[in-house]
Write a protein that holds these residues in place. Structure first.
Motif, PDB file in Angstrom:
ATOM      1  N   ILE A 187     -10.579 -23.345 -25.585  1.00 24.88           N
ATOM      2  CA  ILE A 187     -11.422 -22.155 -25.699  1.00 24.88           C
ATOM      3  C   ILE A 187     -12.893 -22.541 -25.574  1.00 24.88           C
ATOM      4  N   GLY A 188     -13.272 -23.679 -26.190  1.00 20.11           N
ATOM      5  CA  GLY A 188     -14.650 -24.144 -26.076  1.00 20.11           C
ATOM      6  C   GLY A 188     -15.024 -24.400 -24.624  1.00 20.11           C
ATOM      7  N   LEU A 189     -14.114 -25.098 -23.914  1.00 21.41           N
ATOM      8  CA  LEU A 189     -14.384 -25.417 -22.508  1.00 21.41           C
ATOM      9  C   LEU A 189     -14.463 -24.138 -21.675  1.00 21.41           C
ATOM     10  N   ALA A 190     -13.571 -23.177 -21.984  1.00 16.75           N
ATOM     11  CA  ALA A 190     -13.599 -21.907 -21.247  1.00 16.75           C
ATOM     12  C   ALA A 190     -14.924 -21.196 -21.480  1.00 16.75           C
ATOM     13  N   ALA A 191     -15.389 -21.173 -22.730  1.00 20.49           N
ATOM     14  CA  ALA A 191     -16.662 -20.521 -23.036  1.00 20.49           C
ATOM     15  C   ALA A 191     -17.807 -21.205 -22.293  1.00 20.49           C
ATOM     16  N   PHE A 192     -17.764 -22.543 -22.256  1.00 22.01           N
ATOM     17  CA  PHE A 192     -18.800 -23.294 -21.555  1.00 22.01           C
ATOM     18  C   PHE A 192     -18.810 -22.962 -20.069  1.00 22.01           C
ATOM     19  N   LEU A 193     -17.621 -23.006 -19.428  1.00 22.90           N
ATOM     20  CA  LEU A 193     -17.553 -22.743 -17.987  1.00 22.90           C
ATOM     21  C   LEU A 193     -17.939 -21.308 -17.671  1.00 22.90           C
ATOM     22  N   LEU A 194     -17.534 -20.355 -18.554  1.00 24.24           N
ATOM     23  CA  LEU A 194     -17.893 -18.950 -18.342  1.00 24.24           C
ATOM     24  C   LEU A 194     -19.402 -18.757 -18.433  1.00 24.24           C
ATOM     25  N   SER A 195     -20.041 -19.451 -19.398  1.00 20.84           N
ATOM     26  CA  SER A 195     -21.485 -19.259 -19.528  1.00 20.84           C
ATOM     27  C   SER A 195     -22.223 -19.891 -18.350  1.00 20.84           C
ATOM     28  N   ILE A 196     -21.631 -20.940 -17.753  1.00 15.83           N
ATOM     29  CA  ILE A 196     -22.246 -21.496 -16.535  1.00 15.83           C
ATOM     30  C   ILE A 196     -22.202 -20.445 -15.418  1.00 15.83           C
ATOM     31  N   ALA A 197     -21.046 -19.756 -15.317  1.00 11.28           N
ATOM     32  CA  ALA A 197     -20.961 -18.661 -14.345  1.00 11.28           C
ATOM     33  C   ALA A 197     -22.018 -17.606 -14.654  1.00 11.28           C
ATOM     34  N   GLY A 198     -22.215 -17.346 -15.956  1.00  9.83           N
ATOM     35  CA  GLY A 198     -23.245 -16.396 -16.373  1.00  9.83           C
ATOM     36  C   GLY A 198     -24.627 -16.838 -15.945  1.00  9.83           C
ATOM     37  N   PHE A 199     -24.906 -18.156 -16.046  1.00 10.55           N
ATOM     38  CA  PHE A 199     -26.210 -18.679 -15.610  1.00 10.55           C
ATOM     39  C   PHE A 199     -26.434 -18.425 -14.124  1.00 10.55           C
TER      40      PHE A 199
END
Lengths: 316, 164
Positions: free
Chosen positions: B33-45
């Motif tokens: 879940i942590g990794l998913a949140a990280f990758l999703l926020s990169i998409a957000g960036f």
């Protein structure tokens, strides 16, 4: 600022749309499958049993939300939402009328294919956090299946990008020509089959497989969380139907104005019914057949379609 | 403080929190879940910097593809009933060296862009990306494609090359 407000508004609208589609869709599927299996289906509540789903909804909301003793509680609780949210998001890029899509973006096609891919993680986490063999097997099967079928599904809509020269759904709807229907026939078949597989619906329901895996990745879910999984399934069905109807059949080009929107709704309902029809007609596939169909049949078919369109485009 | 900077702060916070959870969580589902949140926020960036194409591709390739394959591998190797897989490492110093070296490399490479806003204003729209990739960078693009094909063939040979 206004972008954020509109995002919230359209997100809620997509949620409401899916809820309505699920209410009507469940009733229609039960009636339709009843007709296929020579029985009547729901009939007690309301005219032709129309209120049956509403009554079921009340039951599901009031039901106890059971969490297995050994489950990972936090993950178990949020997993249904991870499945549902991306599917609701994918609905906002669909063109609902000529020149109108809630989120008009230049990468709409890719967005529609990429965002629902996130829900695979929710499915896997649901199966995993249940700490249950049936659920785990269901989760692994779902992941393998959804990754495999994403490829032909994405390839099947690429011809639109070639024909319209844009990934914006509104541009494709505007550029639509009647001869796209015979030209893209192979692509449409690939899109329809891989959409059903992507939704884990019959005959591709190996991850759920009620007769062997009980209910697969959501075997341990009950009440409102189970209902969210069901809503995600019907939301995905709705998204596949409206997107397919708007792009493959160009209802807004065939009929102008409001008549086009009516045609669009009818076409979407027909597509959804065809997908239900497949579920209640074909027997469930074997896992090896499932992978074989994705990699050896649908992907080459989608590539052939792409080559075909690539050969036509220079002559336009 | 404008609404944009609030969005940026939220994205940065989620990315940092996701990264920290990925490294320090004991339970493997939390790590995912942590990794998913990280990758999703990169998409957000990417979306934040108006590079919507890159944002969607990030979502497609990393969240929908790489992360799922990653979880898939862990699930198949370790029984889900065990809870946490064996994730100890004996290569702490080597890992720190590699991570530190990579960090310095990235900072040196990006230093000029931070100081020079004109160089930082890269092409972002889908059309511009396509024009660059299929125009001046076509050779590089094709070479990467050939390399990935070679990698795929190598994987097939290594994994499935045994005689039955």
């Amino acid at each position: 600022m206004s972008g954020l407000v509109w995002g919230v508004v359209w997100g809620l609208a997509a949620g409401v749309l899916i809820a309505i589609a699920a209410l009507i869709g469940v009733w229609w599927e039960r009636k339709f499958s009843g007709a296929i299996q020579m029985r009547i289906g729901p009939q007690e509540l309301g005219p032709a049993g129309l209120l049956q789903t509403l009554a079921d909804t009340v039951k599901l909301v009031l039901k106890e939300d059971i969490i297995p003793g050994r489950a990972d509680v936090t993950v178990f609780r949020i997993a249904p939402l991870i499945v549902f949210a991306p599917i609701a998001m994918s609905l906002v890029v669909v063109p609902y009328a000529a020149g109108f899509a809630p989120l008009d973006t230049s990468v709409g096609i890719l967005f529609f294919m990429a965002v629902p891919a996130v829900s695979v993680i929710g499915v896997m986490l649901a199966g995993w956090s249940s700490r249950n063999t049936y659920a785990s097997i269901g989760g692994v099967r779902a992941a393998a299946q959804m990754i495999s079928y994403e490829l032909p599904r994405t390839l099947s809509v690429l011809p639109f990008v070639l024909l319209a020269g844009s990934m914006r759904p509104l541009d494709i709807v505007a550029a639509w020509q009647w001869w796209w229907v015979p030209l893209l026939a192979i692509g449409f078949v690939v899109y329809l089959i891989s959409s059903v597989a992507e939704l884990n619906r019959g005959p591709f329901d190996l991850p759920e497989a009620e007769s062997e895996l009980v209910a697969g990745y959501f075997a341990d879910y009950s009440g409102i969380r189970w209902a969210i999984f069901m809503m995600a399934e019907y939301g995905g069905l709705l998204a596949a139907a409206v997107f397919g109807a708007a792009l493959f059949f160009g209802p807004f080009s065939l009929l102008p104005g409001a008549a086009g929107v009516v045609l669009f709704v009818i076409l979407s309902a027909v597509l959804a019914t065809v997908m239900m029809w497949a579920k209640w007609t074909f027997p469930r596939m074997r896992p090896d057949q499932l992978m074989g169909v994705a990699w050896k049949v649908l992907t080459p078919m989608a590539l052939v379609q792409l080559v075909l369109v690539g050969a036509v485009v220079p002559w336009l | 403080m404008s609404i944009e900077s609030v969005v940026f702060a939220i994205l940065a916070g989620v990315a940092l929190a996701g990264g920290i959870v990925t490294v320090f969580a004991r339970d493997v589902t939390r790590m995912v879940i942590g990794l998913a949140a990280f990758l999703l926020s990169i998409a957000g960036f990417f979306v934040y910097w108006k590079a919507s194409f890159l944002g969607v591709v990030q979502l497609f390739v990393y969240v929908g593809g790489v992360l799922v394959l990653f979880v898939f591998a862990i699930m198949l190797v370790h029984r889900s009933t065990e809870g946490s897989p064996y994730l100890e490492t004996r290569h702490d110093i080597a890992s720190i060296t590699v991570a530190g070296g990579l960090f310095i490399m990235v900072v040196t490479a990006l230093k000029d862009f931070v100081h020079d806003p004109v160089a930082g204003a890269m092409v972002t729209g889908t059309d511009e990306v396509a024009a660059v990739l299929l125009g001046p960078m076509l050779t590089h693009f094709e070479m990467v494609g050939v390399m990935l094909l070679a990698v795929l063939v190598a994987v097939v040979i290594i994994v499935g090359g045994e005689e039955r």
